[in-house]
Design an enzyme around this catalytic site. Structure first.
Site, PDB file in Angstrom:
ATOM      1  N   LYS A 120       0.884  -1.262  -0.011  1.00 29.41           N
ATOM      2  CA  LYS A 120      -0.041   0.242  -0.036  1.00 29.41           C
ATOM      3  C   LYS A 120       0.984   1.055   0.037  1.00 29.41           C
ATOM      4  O   LYS A 120       1.917   1.284   0.873  1.00 29.41           O
ATOM      5  CB  LYS A 120      -0.832  -0.003   0.982  1.00 29.41           C
ATOM      6  CG  LYS A 120      -1.718  -1.140   1.326  1.00 29.41           C
ATOM      7  CD  LYS A 120      -3.101  -0.710   0.748  1.00 29.41           C
ATOM      8  CE  LYS A 120      -4.199  -2.021   0.773  1.00 29.41           C
ATOM      9  NZ  LYS A 120      -5.242  -1.970  -0.219  1.00 29.41           N
ATOM     10  N   ASP A 125      -0.545  -0.073  -4.777  1.00 29.24           N
ATOM     11  CA  ASP A 125      -1.856   0.208  -4.573  1.00 29.24           C
ATOM     12  C   ASP A 125      -1.923   1.631  -3.880  1.00 29.24           C
ATOM     13  O   ASP A 125      -1.714   1.921  -2.613  1.00 29.24           O
ATOM     14  CB  ASP A 125      -2.714  -0.610  -3.710  1.00 29.24           C
ATOM     15  CG  ASP A 125      -4.151  -0.385  -3.800  1.00 29.24           C
ATOM     16  OD1 ASP A 125      -4.412   0.674  -4.637  1.00 29.24           O
ATOM     17  OD2 ASP A 125      -4.854  -1.171  -3.439  1.00 29.24           O
ATOM     18  N   GLU A 136      -1.791   0.379  -8.452  1.00 26.70           N
ATOM     19  CA  GLU A 136      -3.571   0.517  -8.705  1.00 26.70           C
ATOM     20  C   GLU A 136      -3.845   2.030  -8.434  1.00 26.70           C
ATOM     21  O   GLU A 136      -3.323   2.691  -7.271  1.00 26.70           O
ATOM     22  CB  GLU A 136      -4.075  -0.084  -7.641  1.00 26.70           C
ATOM     23  CG  GLU A 136      -4.064  -1.727  -7.973  1.00 26.70           C
ATOM     24  CD  GLU A 136      -4.696  -2.554  -6.890  1.00 26.70           C
ATOM     25  OE1 GLU A 136      -5.271  -2.096  -5.953  1.00 26.70           O
ATOM     26  OE2 GLU A 136      -4.026  -3.689  -6.564  1.00 26.70           O
ATOM     27  N   ASP A 138      -9.075  -0.057 -10.125  1.00 27.20           N
ATOM     28  CA  ASP A 138      -9.749  -0.899  -9.156  1.00 27.20           C
ATOM     29  C   ASP A 138     -10.961  -0.014  -8.694  1.00 27.20           C
ATOM     30  O   ASP A 138     -12.038  -0.454  -9.347  1.00 27.20           O
ATOM     31  CB  ASP A 138      -8.875  -1.033  -7.778  1.00 27.20           C
ATOM     32  CG  ASP A 138      -9.576  -1.582  -6.703  1.00 27.20           C
ATOM     33  OD1 ASP A 138     -10.531  -2.083  -6.659  1.00 27.20           O
ATOM     34  OD2 ASP A 138      -8.841  -1.518  -5.400  1.00 27.20           O
ATOM     35  N   LYS A 174     -12.884  -6.967  -7.338  1.00 31.56           N
ATOM     36  CA  LYS A 174     -13.438  -7.512  -6.168  1.00 31.56           C
ATOM     37  C   LYS A 174     -15.021  -7.647  -5.964  1.00 31.56           C
ATOM     38  O   LYS A 174     -16.048  -6.970  -6.056  1.00 31.56           O
ATOM     39  CB  LYS A 174     -13.344  -6.119  -4.972  1.00 31.56           C
ATOM     40  CG  LYS A 174     -11.665  -5.645  -4.905  1.00 31.56           C
ATOM     41  CD  LYS A 174     -11.674  -4.725  -3.544  1.00 31.56           C
ATOM     42  CE  LYS A 174     -10.568  -4.269  -3.243  1.00 31.56           C
ATOM     43  NZ  LYS A 174      -9.369  -3.790  -4.332  1.00 31.56           N
TER      44      LYS A 174
HETATM   45  O1  LIG Z   1      -5.913  -6.649  -3.521  1.00 32.54           O
HETATM   46  C1  LIG Z   1      -5.368  -7.292  -2.376  1.00 32.54           C
HETATM   47  O2  LIG Z   1      -4.374  -7.475  -2.583  1.00 32.54           O
HETATM   48  C2  LIG Z   1      -5.923  -7.105  -0.962  1.00 32.54           C
HETATM   49  C3  LIG Z   1      -7.123  -6.445  -0.825  1.00 32.54           C
HETATM   50  C4  LIG Z   1      -7.037  -4.976  -0.606  1.00 32.54           C
HETATM   51  O3  LIG Z   1      -5.882  -4.221  -0.867  1.00 32.54           O
HETATM   52  C5  LIG Z   1      -8.540  -4.454  -0.229  1.00 32.54           C
HETATM   53  C6  LIG Z   1      -9.236  -4.824   0.396  1.00 32.54           C
HETATM   54  C7  LIG Z   1     -10.476  -4.241   0.999  1.00 32.54           C
HETATM   55  C8  LIG Z   1     -10.811  -3.011   0.431  1.00 32.54           C
HETATM   56  C9  LIG Z   1      -9.782  -2.234  -0.386  1.00 32.54           C
HETATM   57  C10 LIG Z   1      -8.491  -2.787  -0.945  1.00 32.54           C
HETATM   58  C11 LIG Z   1      -7.661  -1.942  -1.664  1.00 32.54           C
HETATM   59  O4  LIG Z   1      -7.487  -2.497  -2.893  1.00 32.54           O
HETATM   60  O5  LIG Z   1      -7.232  -1.227  -1.383  1.00 32.54           O
HETATM   61 MG   LIG Z   2      -7.025  -0.639  -4.097  1.00 40.60          MG
END
Ligand SMILES: O=C(O)CCC(=O)c1ccccc1C(=O)O
Ligand SMILES: [Mg+2]
Length: 324
Positions: A135, A163, A192, A215, A237
């Site tokens: 992240k 991300d 992302e 995303d 997702k």
């Molecule tokens: O995508 C992954 O590897 C884990 C899941 C994840 O990052 C996520 C999980 C729940 C809500 C938002 C996010 C996100 O992509 O930020």
């Molecule tokens: Mg994300």
């Protein structure tokens, strides 16, 4: 002969789970049980606070209506249902029809905090390609750039997913990129959603040579899957997207234009997470899914996630809130 039940669950989370602005102390959701000719099948409905449009209460109410229709043998319009409800019910229906293959892809992309030793350790215990996710966008963009660069230097055969969850202004995104050496940029599988505006994210990708992935944008009204320079992947997702059929359509559209589709978690319990691993193995067999979220929980639900030693709560311990 059909019948259906709805159970409610509340699972304690690890103390450090922050979703956007709030701490997620307890994960709440529903387990759907379908019964047809004495055969049972399950699905999970778990709207994610701050991400889903629907609340858990709203999802539970809609699930009861749809399950009543299912018991009565009526056709269900899952495209009109809340995404979490459509996903959970469609999974249970697919289980009954034995449509969701049992083999799963449990090779997740480790969610890591930026410690290279920690990551090397995890990769040593994992077969398959080295893919990790970090992240970014929570602290200084420059710091994120330095961390990404260091990881790519430390583990040269790794593909890194980043991300930013739309946290950067175009300027901050540039500051990040400045610290990632040009020779390391191809080690970034994708970043992302760097910026708040998709148009800024696209421009960033084209200016820096760092591929991006959609995303949040996949869930924006009017989104269409298309190939664009600098876009490598779309993140799916299912709990936030909808039925299995809807997810599969998106995956097929992505593949048709040469984009990678990555199945990812919305913090489902181990029940939903196992189904996501199976969906990933079925529909995106050569892509490591983003499912490294079991570690954020303190307990599992009904089934265990491979290698996870957390205690498992059984269905009989949940409250049945509705049946027909
Ligand atoms: O995508 C992954 O590897 C884990 C899941 C994840 O990052 C996520 C999980 C729940 C809500 C938002 C996010 C996100 O992509 O930020
Ligand atoms: Mg994300």
């Amino acid at each position: 002969m059909r019948s259906a039940k709805l159970f409610q669950y509340q699972l304690p989370m690890d103390s450090g789970v922050i979703l956007r602005d709030q701490r997620l102390v307890t994960r709440e959701g529903w387990v759907v049980e379908l019964c047809q000719d004495q055969q049972l099948a399950y699905g999970e409905i778990a709207p994610l606070p701050e991400f889903s449009v629907e609340t858990a209460i709203e999802a539970g109410e809609q699930a009861q209506q749809l399950l009543s229709q299912w018991v009565a043998g009526e056709a269900l319009d899952l495209d009109a249902a809340f995404p979490s409800v459509a996903f959970g019910i469609s999974c249970a229906i697919a289980e009954l029809a034995a449509e969701l293959p049992v083999t799963g892809n449990y090779l997740v992309a480790p969610l890591c905090c930026g410690d290279p030793d920690d990551l090397v350790e995890r990769f040593n215990q994992m077969p398959g390609d080295k893919v990790a996710k970090i992240k970014v966008g929570m602290y200084e963009a420059v710091r994120d750039g330095i961390v990404a660069n260091m990881l790519l230097e430390a583990i040269p055969d790794m593909q890194l997913r980043l991300d930013a969850n739309r946290q950067w202004t175009p300027l901050k995104a540039q500051q990040f990129a400045k610290y990632v050496k040009p020779e390391h940029r191809s080690g970034i599988a994708f970043l992302e959603e760097p910026c708040r505006l998709p148009s800024d994210s696209l421009a960033f990708a084209q200016q820096t040579g760092i591929n991006i992935a959609w995303d949040e944008t996949v869930r924006d009204a009017g989104f269409e899957v298309k190939a664009e320079p600098g876009v490598a992947a779309i993140i799916i997702k299912p709990t936030l997207i909808g039925s299995l059929a809807r997810c599969i359509t998106l995956i097929e559209q992505a593949h048709a234009v040469g984009l990678t589709a990555v199945i990812s978690s919305s913090l489902e319990s181990s029940l939903g997470l196992n189904q996501l691993a199976r969906l990933a193995q079925w529909q995106t067999p050569n892509v490591i899914p983003g499912l490294d979220t079991m570690q954020l929980f303190q307990t599992q639900l009904m089934q265990s996630w491979p290698g996870c030693e957390l205690p498992v709560i059984s269905l009989s311990e949940l409250d049945m809130v509705w049946h027909k």
